[in-house]
Motif scaffolding. Structure first.
Motif, PDB file in Angstrom:
ATOM      1  N   SER A  26       0.694  -0.874  -0.122  1.00 25.35           N
ATOM      2  CA  SER A  26       0.349   0.502  -0.688  1.00 25.35           C
ATOM      3  C   SER A  26       0.562   0.845  -0.354  1.00 25.35           C
ATOM      4  O   SER A  26       0.868   2.725  -0.879  1.00 25.35           O
ATOM      5  CB  SER A  26      -0.701  -0.070   0.880  1.00 25.35           C
ATOM      6  N   ALA A 202     -14.021  -1.969  -0.909  1.00 21.13           N
ATOM      7  CA  ALA A 202     -13.570  -1.526   0.171  1.00 21.13           C
ATOM      8  C   ALA A 202     -12.068  -1.157   0.527  1.00 21.13           C
ATOM      9  O   ALA A 202     -10.968  -0.993   0.638  1.00 21.13           O
ATOM     10  CB  ALA A 202     -14.325  -1.388   0.900  1.00 21.13           C
ATOM     11  N   GLU A 205      -9.629   0.451  -2.085  1.00 21.18           N
ATOM     12  CA  GLU A 205     -10.275   1.258  -1.792  1.00 21.18           C
ATOM     13  C   GLU A 205      -9.140   1.856  -0.765  1.00 21.18           C
ATOM     14  O   GLU A 205      -8.298   2.585  -0.912  1.00 21.18           O
ATOM     15  CB  GLU A 205     -10.777   2.042  -1.564  1.00 21.18           C
ATOM     16  N   GLN A 206      -9.091   0.785   0.349  1.00 25.75           N
ATOM     17  CA  GLN A 206      -8.092   0.581   1.752  1.00 25.75           C
ATOM     18  C   GLN A 206      -6.460   0.366   1.513  1.00 25.75           C
ATOM     19  O   GLN A 206      -5.965   1.003   1.360  1.00 25.75           O
ATOM     20  CB  GLN A 206      -8.155  -0.278   2.397  1.00 25.75           C
ATOM     21  N   TRP A 207      -6.030   0.012   0.296  1.00 25.40           N
ATOM     22  CA  TRP A 207      -5.408  -1.247  -0.187  1.00 25.40           C
ATOM     23  C   TRP A 207      -3.853  -0.461  -1.484  1.00 25.40           C
ATOM     24  O   TRP A 207      -2.833   0.440  -1.741  1.00 25.40           O
ATOM     25  CB  TRP A 207      -4.887  -2.526  -0.831  1.00 25.40           C
ATOM     26  N   GLY A 211      -8.376   5.135  -0.184  1.00 24.93           N
ATOM     27  CA  GLY A 211      -8.251   4.921   1.666  1.00 24.93           C
ATOM     28  C   GLY A 211      -7.231   4.506   1.949  1.00 24.93           C
ATOM     29  O   GLY A 211      -7.119   4.203   3.049  1.00 24.93           O
ATOM     30  N   SER A 215      -7.384   4.972   9.280  1.00 22.58           N
ATOM     31  CA  SER A 215      -7.707   3.604   9.919  1.00 22.58           C
ATOM     32  C   SER A 215      -9.105   3.698   8.991  1.00 22.58           C
ATOM     33  O   SER A 215      -9.672   2.374  10.250  1.00 22.58           O
ATOM     34  CB  SER A 215      -7.600   4.275  11.027  1.00 22.58           C
ATOM     35  N   ASP A 216      -9.865   4.562   9.975  1.00 25.21           N
ATOM     36  CA  ASP A 216     -11.665   4.632   9.205  1.00 25.21           C
ATOM     37  C   ASP A 216     -12.147   5.312   8.334  1.00 25.21           C
ATOM     38  O   ASP A 216     -11.895   6.300   7.954  1.00 25.21           O
ATOM     39  CB  ASP A 216     -12.633   5.298  10.659  1.00 25.21           C
ATOM     40  N   VAL A 231     -13.937   0.448   6.746  1.00 24.21           N
ATOM     41  CA  VAL A 231     -13.311  -0.180   7.607  1.00 24.21           C
ATOM     42  C   VAL A 231     -13.221   0.826   8.534  1.00 24.21           C
ATOM     43  O   VAL A 231     -13.625   1.663   8.697  1.00 24.21           O
ATOM     44  CB  VAL A 231     -11.950  -0.005   6.467  1.00 24.21           C
ATOM     45  N   GLY A 234      -8.503  -0.508  10.471  1.00 30.06           N
ATOM     46  CA  GLY A 234      -7.448  -0.283   9.537  1.00 30.06           C
ATOM     47  C   GLY A 234      -8.302  -2.320   8.865  1.00 30.06           C
ATOM     48  O   GLY A 234      -7.531  -2.349   7.886  1.00 30.06           O
ATOM     49  N   VAL A 236     -11.182  -4.120   7.204  1.00 27.58           N
ATOM     50  CA  VAL A 236     -12.754  -4.279   6.622  1.00 27.58           C
ATOM     51  C   VAL A 236     -13.591  -5.311   7.306  1.00 27.58           C
ATOM     52  O   VAL A 236     -13.253  -6.643   7.434  1.00 27.58           O
ATOM     53  CB  VAL A 236     -12.693  -4.968   5.297  1.00 27.58           C
TER      54      VAL A 236
END
Length: 394
Positions: A26, A202, A205-207, A211, A215-216, A231, A234, A236
């Motif tokens: 990431s 999600a 998008e987090q990785w 996102g 963390s949230d 999320v 950290g 999902v």
């Protein structure tokens, strides 16, 4: 028929190794000290985790040009380490009500090839045959890269139990208690991860998306339905029963239109595309066939159509505020095919969110991010990458 693909185990034998790898995935390239800081691990733990990943070719150290004499005087240089995206390939599949989208990605989830196939019927047998055909096409494409496909992710709407690899209920596909991971695995020979489509988005998008580093946050999708991927700290989250984030079924107006879930006035019954089309048809008396016609009518100034979109924006804004009030995310990312009408209800979304968000929850960053269905299929590939790293592939 192609032979069964060969897959390998990811050489991250500890949670720390998996954590280090996903951190580099990431945020990389990163030095070992940066990895330790971001992952909250000791320098020794990072060194131990990185070594087998470099030896197996999943991580690459960008060695500088410092000479031997300088190297010995300076000690070990702080060389950045990055993921070798070409080390492995993955396939992601997104199933919609009328088409299947499949992508071939590398280990960094960059799309290399994309394929679309119209869905002629929604029964599991037909869908499985179509998925298999697309996967075979992409496996043939993968041969040209000279790298093995290590996993397959499938994303569908509805109540999906990722751990069991089963679709508990998908209203749009009319599926119930379908062991999808097992069936797709039998037809493709690949390790399969099945997840809800918005949760898969999600993960991506987090990785790899808006996102990264948060963390949230939440991903809210507007279109055929109203979905939400969460999320929290950290991770999902899917909840104890796999349906965490179902804001589409938050009741906005108890006297509102009936929802397919059995309640009245859910956000989805007011603001999803099918609900909007029905409401525009009723408000105008015109034979509006689809969302594109409804949007066109509203943009041409029809007061009935514009009022329908205003109500939809209000419902979406209040639903997003509910997420902000309950979880306090740093960001809410709005996406989905319904964003094609965003200009018609953006003001109402903002106003309803501001009016309904409590206190500092209103400081949540609300971001719109149009993502085509190729990106949703990429989300499915991200879940396959996630399972590969954690060793949790089906």
């Amino acid at each position: 028929m192609r032979s069964t693909p060969r897959t390998e185990a990811f050489p991250a034998h500890t949670p720390a190794a998996a954590q280090v790898f996903t951190t580099v995935l990431s945020h990389g390239p990163l030095t070992r000290s940066d990895m330790a800081g971001r992952a909250g691990l000791s320098a020794a733990a990072v060194t131990k985790a990185v070594r087998p990943l470099i030896e197996a070719g999943y991580l690459v150290e960008d060695v500088d040009d410092v000479g031997d004499e300088a190297r010995s005087s300076l000690g070990r240089p702080a060389n950045p380490v990055r993921v070798d995206g070409g080390r492995a390939l993955f396939i992601g599949v997104k199933v919609t009500g009328d088409e299947i989208i499949a992508v071939l990605t590398d280990l960094c989830c960059r799309i290399r090839v994309a394929r679309h196939l119209p869905l002629v019927a929604r029964d599991p047998k037909t869908v499985l045959a179509s998925i298999s055909a697309l996967v075979q096409e992409l496996l043939a494409e993968a041969d040209g890269f000279g790298v093995q496909v290590q996993g397959l992710g499938v994303a569908v709407s509805g109540d999906v139990d990722r751990a069991a690899g089963a679709v508990r209920l998908s209203p749009f596909l009319e599926w119930r208690d379908l062991p999808l991971a097992e069936l797709v695995g039998m037809t493709t020979g690949l390790p399969v991860t099945v997840d809800n489509d918005v949760r898969a988005l999600a993960v991506a998008e987090q990785w790899f998306g808006a996102g990264v580093g948060l963390s949230d946050f939440a991903v809210v999708t507007v279109g055929a339905g109203i979905g939400c991927g969460l999320v929290v700290h950290g991770k999902v989250v899917s909840g104890a029963h796999g349906v965490a984030g179902e804001i589409g079924h938050v009741v906005i107006d108890p006297t509102g239109p009936p929802c397919h879930c059995g309640n009245r006035g859910c956000a989805e019954a007011i603001a999803a595309d099918p609900a909007i089309v029905t409401a525009v048809r009723e408000a105008t008396g015109l034979p509006v066939a689809d969302a594109a016609q409804a949007v066109d009518l509203a943009r041409r100034g029809d007061p009935g159509a514009r009022e329908v979109y205003a109500r939809a924006g209000n419902a979406i804004g209040r639903a997003i505020a509910t997420v902000a009030n309950l979880l306090g995310p740093e960001r809410v990312i709005i996406s989905g095919e319904g964003l094609a009408a965003y200009d018609l209800f953006a003001e109402q979304i903002r106003d309803a969110f501001a009016a309904s968000a409590f206190g500092t929850a209103a400081q949540c960053d609300v971001l719109t991010r149009p993502l085509p269905f190729d990106e949703w299929a990429r989300g499915a590939a991200a879940t396959a990458i996630q399972s590969f790293i954690s060793g949790a592939g089906t």
